[in-house]
Design a protein around this motif. Sequence first.
Motif, PDB file in Angstrom:
ATOM      1  N   TRP A 647       0.809  -1.223   0.000  1.00 29.49           N
ATOM      2  CA  TRP A 647       0.000   0.000   0.000  1.00 29.49           C
ATOM      3  C   TRP A 647       0.836   1.264   0.000  1.00 29.49           C
ATOM      4  CZ3 TRP A 647      -5.008  -0.404  -1.021  1.00 29.49           C
ATOM      5  CH2 TRP A 647      -5.651  -1.621  -0.776  1.00 29.49           C
ATOM      6  N   TRP A 670      -8.431   0.587  -6.435  1.00 24.59           N
ATOM      7  CA  TRP A 670      -8.206   1.056  -5.067  1.00 24.59           C
ATOM      8  C   TRP A 670      -7.666   2.483  -5.117  1.00 24.59           C
ATOM      9  CZ3 TRP A 670      -5.400  -2.454  -7.754  1.00 24.59           C
ATOM     10  CH2 TRP A 670      -4.031  -2.251  -7.914  1.00 24.59           C
ATOM     11  N   ASP A 674      -6.826   2.192   0.046  1.00 20.68           N
ATOM     12  CA  ASP A 674      -7.995   1.403   0.439  1.00 20.68           C
ATOM     13  C   ASP A 674      -8.749   0.940  -0.811  1.00 20.68           C
ATOM     14  OD1 ASP A 674      -9.781   0.109   2.048  1.00 20.68           O
ATOM     15  OD2 ASP A 674     -10.606   1.913   2.990  1.00 20.68           O
ATOM     16  N   LEU A 675      -9.455  -0.147  -0.657  1.00 21.23           N
ATOM     17  CA  LEU A 675     -10.265  -0.677  -1.747  1.00 21.23           C
ATOM     18  C   LEU A 675     -11.318   0.336  -2.161  1.00 21.23           C
ATOM     19  CD1 LEU A 675     -10.979  -3.214  -3.482  1.00 21.23           C
ATOM     20  CD2 LEU A 675     -12.543  -3.860  -1.638  1.00 21.23           C
ATOM     21  N   HIS A 676     -11.536   0.481  -3.460  1.00 23.24           N
ATOM     22  CA  HIS A 676     -12.552   1.395  -3.960  1.00 23.24           C
ATOM     23  C   HIS A 676     -13.726   0.622  -4.572  1.00 23.24           C
ATOM     24  CE1 HIS A 676     -14.495   4.825  -5.770  1.00 23.24           C
ATOM     25  NE2 HIS A 676     -14.350   4.316  -6.988  1.00 23.24           N
ATOM     26  N   TYR A 697     -11.239  -9.369   2.300  1.00 25.09           N
ATOM     27  CA  TYR A 697     -10.449  -8.140   2.161  1.00 25.09           C
ATOM     28  C   TYR A 697     -10.136  -7.584   3.540  1.00 25.09           C
ATOM     29  CZ  TYR A 697      -9.232  -3.260   1.351  1.00 25.09           C
ATOM     30  OH  TYR A 697      -8.591  -2.045   1.367  1.00 25.09           O
ATOM     31  N   ARG A 716     -16.125  -0.963  -1.053  1.00 26.66           N
ATOM     32  CA  ARG A 716     -15.034  -1.326  -0.141  1.00 26.66           C
ATOM     33  C   ARG A 716     -15.515  -2.154   1.047  1.00 26.66           C
ATOM     34  NH1 ARG A 716     -14.428   1.020   4.505  1.00 26.66           N
ATOM     35  NH2 ARG A 716     -12.216   0.447   4.525  1.00 26.66           N
TER      36      ARG A 716
END
Length: 728
Positions: A647, A670, A674-676, A697, A716
């Motif tokens: 990250w 992402w 963070d995951l989008h 996740y 997310r």
Amino acid sequence: MLKLLQHQSSCLDILQMYVYQLLGDIELEFDDSHLKYAEETYRRELDLNTATARVKYSVGNVEFTREHFSSNPDQVIVTKISGSESGSLSFNVSLDSLLDNHSYVNGNNQIIMEGRCPGKRIPPKANANDDPKGIQFSAILEIKISDDRGTISALEDKKLKVEGSDWAVLLLVASSSFDGPFINPSDSKKDPTSESMSALQSIRNLSYSDLYTRHLDDYQKLFHRVSIQLSRSPKDIVTDTCSEENIDTVPSAERVKSFQTDEDPSLVELLFQFGRYLLISSSRPGTQVANLQGIWNEDLSPTWDSAPHVNINLEMNYWQSLPCNLSECQEPLFDFLTYLSINGSKTAQVNYLASGWVIHHKTDIWAKSSADRGKVVWALWPMGGAWLCTHLWEHYNYTMDRDFLEKRAYPLLEGCASFLLDWLIEGHDGYLETNPSTSPEHEFIAPDGKLACVSYSSTMDMAIIREVFSAIISAAEVLEKNEDALVEKVLKSLPRLRPTKIAEDGSIMEWAQDFKDPEVHHRHMSHLFGLFPGHTITIEKNPDLYKAAEKTLQKRGEEGPGWSITWKTALWARLHDQEHAYRMVKRLFNLVDPEHEKHFEGGLYSNLFAAHPPFQIDANFGFTAAVAEMLVQSTLNDLYLLPALPWDKWSSGCVKGLKARGGETVSICWKDGDLHEVGIYSNYSNNDHDSFKTLHYRGTSVKVNLSAGKIYTFNRQLKCTNLHQSIV
């Protein structure tokens, strides 16, 4: 001199007995004025989006351009040479080879080169073979020039001269008398020149534009399935990574050299897609398998014969094919496996008095299955066929192709399992063992203090057998063959296999006994097969082994040849360790000077080929697979999103088109660490009914119901925010 080493699946390179060799060269001769080109105008590039190589430079006011592509649908290598001023293009062209050959001009615009490989394993010299009886070959070069300007004439009956043209298109076709691994070259009825003429005739009415369009259509259908963008921040993400405005003009060598300081994410993208380009270009239905150098060997006597090695290299070549959406590129591997099983059944019977089939650590175009010459530490390893068979079950897992499983995979799995059952013996403590046994290319210190390499039940042996047995049991369940006698034997034998053990230092033992290791940083990671590419070591199934695998990787260190570095990348990714996975990614970006290279110190050459050293293509393929493993991992029931994403290095990004076990196509974006958004297209659900998948996740797990033919979008929090029917 222009040396063409194939950019697509055509026939320039051929194989002698045991050795993969270069067919020859196209030699281009320009007048001395081209030596005075303006250096600042010189540019050489490979466009991955179009699989086209280009060279541009200027002499005075004239810009000269060369474009090269190799067309899989038309089996021709095409070169277009042009000058920016009318009538400015003049050059001589010829064909030559270091193999025994003769060439001659045919008509007013063709050169034909015919030759033979030697019939014995002797490094050949040009025109120095007394009576060659090996594979025959032929190459035909045809030239077309601009209609209204320029001439073509013959020189010395071996060369063609182009004068005063605007442009010239060179078409090269080639063929050999090779007619499969079971026909002796001297018995082949194939006529290479006739076949080459037929290939040329089939494209004679196609223009350069026609050929290029057909090439692009064929190549981009595969290449465009997957896209990847990595960046340190969202503002660096662009919508079209292939646009002209975003092409980096910094030479590749400089980019590799500076990666240790700038850690440019776009270079990771480039190397990832380069690996996909290389597999598309070297392994297509009807070709040979991608060997130790893919198809890009330039030597008559290449290192390790440029042969397929089966104790890691050939398998690594194909690791990316399924997760990176190139399943068709596996076809040559499965064809090759069929040939290997035929020869391997003879080897099993003669060498082991066993049923089924077996192959060892090294093979060739003749589907060699017996142990190779050389030291026991690498030659005595009858697990090659078993490891390759794991690719059969993986192909089914990703494609859910029941017809493939029944007609192609299962018969091969049956033969492999039959051999393994016969090869196993009952040990003194009740376990089923392999004996003798080695761990590929590695030694240990025996109790008497001497170096040794042969023991019993190496960890890799047992891990591969466990994987094959699990595969055939699962395949039998799908095909309703659970009650077959062979399957019942496998079911009884599987729990009796010697288990993987943990050494006193907390690492996984490489052999059945805790021998002292004379080379703790050895390049092979054989005893971690169960973690990757296998599936028997997981945190859910056996947390102690999972922890021991981490200790093993730390103990092994980060050094090694390119393929070892990429294997370690995938292993760290499978442990969901983003920091160590990225450290191995970074380690591969080490610029290697071919004039000062050191064995087992891997990296990249200036053209992004991976270094063992010398050049071995497996690390290029392995890198792509390892990065995919950092982004998506899967089982038939689980989907792990960004499990080993660094990250802090790639805080924003997008990957589209990766495949998961179960047949799903996965796209992930992402932003800011963070995951989008996640997109999942379910295409191959079992029997086209709904299937369940658990999404994972960062500690959150959600079970979802996926229907075939529908596209799902998740946020997310892994909540479905959109669902619509796919339009085919």
